[in-house]
Scaffold this motif. Structure first.
Motif, PDB file in Angstrom:
ATOM      1  N   ALA A  22      20.275  44.697  72.295  1.00 60.08           N
ATOM      2  CA  ALA A  22      19.794  45.272  71.038  1.00 60.08           C
ATOM      3  C   ALA A  22      20.358  46.669  70.855  1.00 60.08           C
ATOM      4  N   VAL A  23      20.699  47.010  69.607  1.00 64.78           N
ATOM      5  CA  VAL A  23      21.196  48.347  69.298  1.00 64.78           C
ATOM      6  C   VAL A  23      20.044  49.346  69.390  1.00 64.78           C
ATOM      7  N   GLY A  24      20.277  50.445  70.120  1.00 64.44           N
ATOM      8  CA  GLY A  24      19.272  51.492  70.267  1.00 64.44           C
ATOM      9  C   GLY A  24      18.931  51.733  71.721  1.00 64.44           C
ATOM     10  N   SER A  25      18.970  52.999  72.131  1.00 67.42           N
ATOM     11  CA  SER A  25      18.745  53.344  73.535  1.00 67.42           C
ATOM     12  C   SER A  25      17.291  53.676  73.846  1.00 67.42           C
ATOM     13  N   GLY A  26      16.467  53.825  72.799  1.00 69.99           N
ATOM     14  CA  GLY A  26      15.105  54.306  72.997  1.00 69.99           C
ATOM     15  C   GLY A  26      14.991  55.809  72.835  1.00 69.99           C
ATOM     16  N   LEU A  27      16.143  56.471  72.789  1.00 65.45           N
ATOM     17  CA  LEU A  27      16.215  57.907  72.551  1.00 65.45           C
ATOM     18  C   LEU A  27      17.072  58.152  71.321  1.00 65.45           C
ATOM     19  N   ALA A  72      23.774  65.274  86.383  1.00 69.78           N
ATOM     20  CA  ALA A  72      24.965  64.468  86.073  1.00 69.78           C
ATOM     21  C   ALA A  72      24.609  63.306  85.159  1.00 69.78           C
ATOM     22  N   ALA A  73      23.456  62.681  85.394  1.00 67.17           N
ATOM     23  CA  ALA A  73      23.039  61.541  84.569  1.00 67.17           C
ATOM     24  C   ALA A  73      22.712  61.989  83.139  1.00 67.17           C
ATOM     25  N   ILE A  74      22.069  63.145  83.007  1.00 61.98           N
ATOM     26  CA  ILE A  74      21.768  63.667  81.670  1.00 61.98           C
ATOM     27  C   ILE A  74      23.066  63.997  80.933  1.00 61.98           C
ATOM     28  N   HIS A  75      24.012  64.570  81.636  1.00 57.18           N
ATOM     29  CA  HIS A  75      25.319  64.834  81.022  1.00 57.18           C
ATOM     30  C   HIS A  75      25.981  63.529  80.586  1.00 57.18           C
ATOM     31  N   ALA A  76      25.867  62.490  81.431  1.00 53.43           N
ATOM     32  CA  ALA A  76      26.450  61.178  81.089  1.00 53.43           C
ATOM     33  C   ALA A  76      25.778  60.595  79.850  1.00 53.43           C
ATOM     34  N   ALA A  77      24.451  60.757  79.739  1.00 53.42           N
ATOM     35  CA  ALA A  77      23.733  60.239  78.577  1.00 53.42           C
ATOM     36  C   ALA A  77      24.175  60.934  77.292  1.00 53.42           C
ATOM     37  N   ASN A 117      20.006  59.400  71.472  1.00 57.35           N
ATOM     38  CA  ASN A 117      21.382  59.093  71.862  1.00 57.35           C
ATOM     39  C   ASN A 117      21.759  57.688  71.424  1.00 57.35           C
ATOM     40  N   PRO A 118      23.040  57.455  71.104  1.00 56.20           N
ATOM     41  CA  PRO A 118      23.474  56.080  70.861  1.00 56.20           C
ATOM     42  C   PRO A 118      23.332  55.256  72.130  1.00 56.20           C
ATOM     43  N   GLY A 119      23.205  53.941  71.961  1.00 56.83           N
ATOM     44  CA  GLY A 119      23.103  53.095  73.136  1.00 56.83           C
ATOM     45  C   GLY A 119      22.533  51.732  72.810  1.00 56.83           C
ATOM     46  N   TYR A 120      22.137  51.020  73.849  1.00 55.53           N
ATOM     47  CA  TYR A 120      21.666  49.638  73.714  1.00 55.53           C
ATOM     48  C   TYR A 120      20.513  49.401  74.675  1.00 55.53           C
ATOM     49  N   THR A 121      19.653  48.458  74.302  1.00 51.83           N
ATOM     50  CA  THR A 121      18.562  48.042  75.172  1.00 51.83           C
ATOM     51  C   THR A 121      18.717  46.565  75.485  1.00 51.83           C
ATOM     52  N   LEU A 122      18.613  46.212  76.764  1.00 51.63           N
ATOM     53  CA  LEU A 122      18.801  44.848  77.237  1.00 51.63           C
ATOM     54  C   LEU A 122      17.475  44.324  77.783  1.00 51.63           C
ATOM     55  N   ILE A 123      17.077  43.137  77.335  1.00 53.44           N
ATOM     56  CA  ILE A 123      15.850  42.499  77.810  1.00 53.44           C
ATOM     57  C   ILE A 123      16.221  41.108  78.309  1.00 53.44           C
ATOM     58  N   ILE A 129      22.571  54.375  77.664  1.00 56.43           N
ATOM     59  CA  ILE A 129      22.380  55.579  76.862  1.00 56.43           C
ATOM     60  C   ILE A 129      23.671  56.392  76.878  1.00 56.43           C
ATOM     61  N   GLY A 130      24.197  56.676  75.688  1.00 54.04           N
ATOM     62  CA  GLY A 130      25.369  57.533  75.601  1.00 54.04           C
ATOM     63  C   GLY A 130      26.489  56.934  74.770  1.00 54.04           C
ATOM     64  N   PRO A 131      27.426  57.780  74.318  1.00 55.55           N
ATOM     65  CA  PRO A 131      28.477  57.347  73.393  1.00 55.55           C
ATOM     66  C   PRO A 131      29.462  56.341  73.966  1.00 55.55           C
ATOM     67  N   GLN A 132      29.506  56.208  75.284  1.00 60.39           N
ATOM     68  CA  GLN A 132      30.430  55.239  75.881  1.00 60.39           C
ATOM     69  C   GLN A 132      29.743  53.914  76.234  1.00 60.39           C
ATOM     70  N   SER A 133      28.541  53.717  75.698  1.00 58.63           N
ATOM     71  CA  SER A 133      27.817  52.463  75.948  1.00 58.63           C
ATOM     72  C   SER A 133      28.549  51.260  75.373  1.00 58.63           C
ATOM     73  N   ASP A 134      29.271  51.470  74.255  1.00 55.89           N
ATOM     74  CA  ASP A 134      29.971  50.359  73.606  1.00 55.89           C
ATOM     75  C   ASP A 134      30.877  49.612  74.582  1.00 55.89           C
ATOM     76  N   ALA A 135      31.585  50.362  75.411  1.00 57.72           N
ATOM     77  CA  ALA A 135      32.561  49.752  76.319  1.00 57.72           C
ATOM     78  C   ALA A 135      31.882  48.806  77.304  1.00 57.72           C
ATOM     79  N   ILE A 136      30.714  49.195  77.801  1.00 54.20           N
ATOM     80  CA  ILE A 136      30.004  48.340  78.754  1.00 54.20           C
ATOM     81  C   ILE A 136      29.457  47.099  78.067  1.00 54.20           C
ATOM     82  N   VAL A 137      28.910  47.269  76.869  1.00 53.54           N
ATOM     83  CA  VAL A 137      28.392  46.129  76.116  1.00 53.54           C
ATOM     84  C   VAL A 137      29.507  45.120  75.838  1.00 53.54           C
ATOM     85  N   GLU A 138      30.693  45.623  75.524  1.00 49.27           N
ATOM     86  CA  GLU A 138      31.837  44.727  75.310  1.00 49.27           C
ATOM     87  C   GLU A 138      32.191  43.970  76.582  1.00 49.27           C
ATOM     88  N   LYS A 139      32.175  44.654  77.718  1.00 49.20           N
ATOM     89  CA  LYS A 139      32.492  44.008  78.992  1.00 49.20           C
ATOM     90  C   LYS A 139      31.452  42.957  79.377  1.00 49.20           C
TER      91      LYS A 139
END
Length: 326
Positions: free
Chosen positions: A158-163, A12-17, A165-171, A125-135
């Motif tokens: 930061a833009v980029g999931s490490g894979l 399920a998590a891989i599908h979500a990513a 896939n689209p996404g973001y990395t938070l430090i 990780i995944g195409p719906q990451s934008d929504a969480i970053v906005e929140k």
């Protein structure tokens, strides 16, 4: 469909990513801060990408290489006004601290600080990451180039999931980890385990130290063209990489291999009676068996049918790497 290597939660998590959004705890990755007056010049000279062209708020992937351009690690660097923060592979932080320190001479104004223990890293990780970053208050980052980053309430987004896939990395400070993790789950992300990350990184061709990144391979063989600047002048390993590019001297390439059965990393890859490469990584996936391996360029590429020990395989492209100049 193989089931032994992957449970329903990981599936399920891989599908979500791929289709929604997953979150992976990457706090075990290393974080090294390079600071002082000459930090950009120093990193510019120690790795394959062009740090001196970057402005604060920008970032890039780069490869740390030996003097003969053999690969040590694939690293992401985030540029700030007074420092660069490096995100390095697990088990590489101590080695890279020593490696980089070796090239700091008495008059150099460069300071290395290992900030791994005081910080944490999560990747969306995944195409719906934008929504969480906005929140989470970092919506201005949506649509920006890879490596771009902003600071919001003490969190680096930061833009980029490490894979691939689209996404973001938070430090961010490690004390904030549980709170932020819970917020992200509350916003609908599914947890991606380390095992599921490993499966995705093999499927996508992200190379890792000791498997794809070793003394046997250079960045062009790996397919990390996006990490190499051919215009920036001298750096460690530059002569070898420039020569390989100029004379089309890349003798082997990293590919994905769709397998019909399990195979052990390190297994010789053959075409008939001829040895043409070596398997570097293997995983079982919801869709079958899959591996990464280096194949001699003269043997062929996508569509090539090979033998990997007692398994049969077909060479396929993987999205994280490329075998032509971008």
């Amino acid at each position: 469909m193989p089931t032994s290597a992957i449970n329903s939660k990981n599936a399920a998590a891989i599908h979500a990513a791929r289709e929604g959004v997953a979150v992976c705890d990457r706090s075990h990755w290393g974080r090294i801060r390079v600071s002082n007056d000459e930090h950009l010049r120093f990193l510019h000279n120690q790795s394959t990408n062009d740090f001196q062209s970057l402005k604060p708020g920008e970032g890039c992937d780069t490869v740390m290489v030996t003097s003969t351009a053999r690969t040590i690690d694939l690293v992401t660097g985030y540029v700030f006004n007074d420092a660069v923060l490096l995100l390095v592979s697990p088990h590489r932080r101590a080695f890279l601290m020593e490696w980089l320190d070796r090239y700091i001479f008495f008059a150099d104004k460069v300071t290395l600080t290992d900030v791994t223990d005081e910080t944490a890293t999560l990747s969306l990780i995944g195409p719906q990451s934008d929504a969480i970053v906005e929140k989470l208050g970092a919506g201005s980052l949506v649509g920006q180039p890879y490596g771009n980053h902003i600071l919001v309430d003490g969190i680096i987004f930061a833009v980029g999931s490490g894979l691939a896939n689209p996404g973001y990395t938070l430090i961010f400070p490690v004390a904030e980890k549980q709170k932020l993790w819970n917020q992200i789950l509350d916003h609908g992300a599914l947890e991606l385990s380390d095992r599921a990350w490993e499966m995705l990184r093999i499927l996508q061709g992200r190379p890792v130290p000791d498997l794809e990144l070793t003394d046997d391979y250079n960045p062009l063989e790996v397919g990390l063209w996006q990490t190499v600047s051919f215009n920036k002048g001298c750096y460690i390993g530059q002569e070898t990489i420039a020569r390989l590019n100029t004379y089309k001297g890349v003798k082997q390439y990293l590919w994905g291999i769709r397998l019909n059965a399990p195979a052990e990393p390190g297994t010789v890859i053959t075409l008939g009676d001829e040895k043409v490469g070596k398997l570097t990584s293997y995983t079982e996936t919801p869709d079958g068996h899959f591996g990464l391996g280096y194949i001699r360029s003269k043997a062929g590429g996508v569509g090539l049918k090979v033998e990997v020990g007692t398994s049969s395989g077909e060479i396929v492209a993987v999205p994280f790497v490329s075998h032509e100049y971008p």
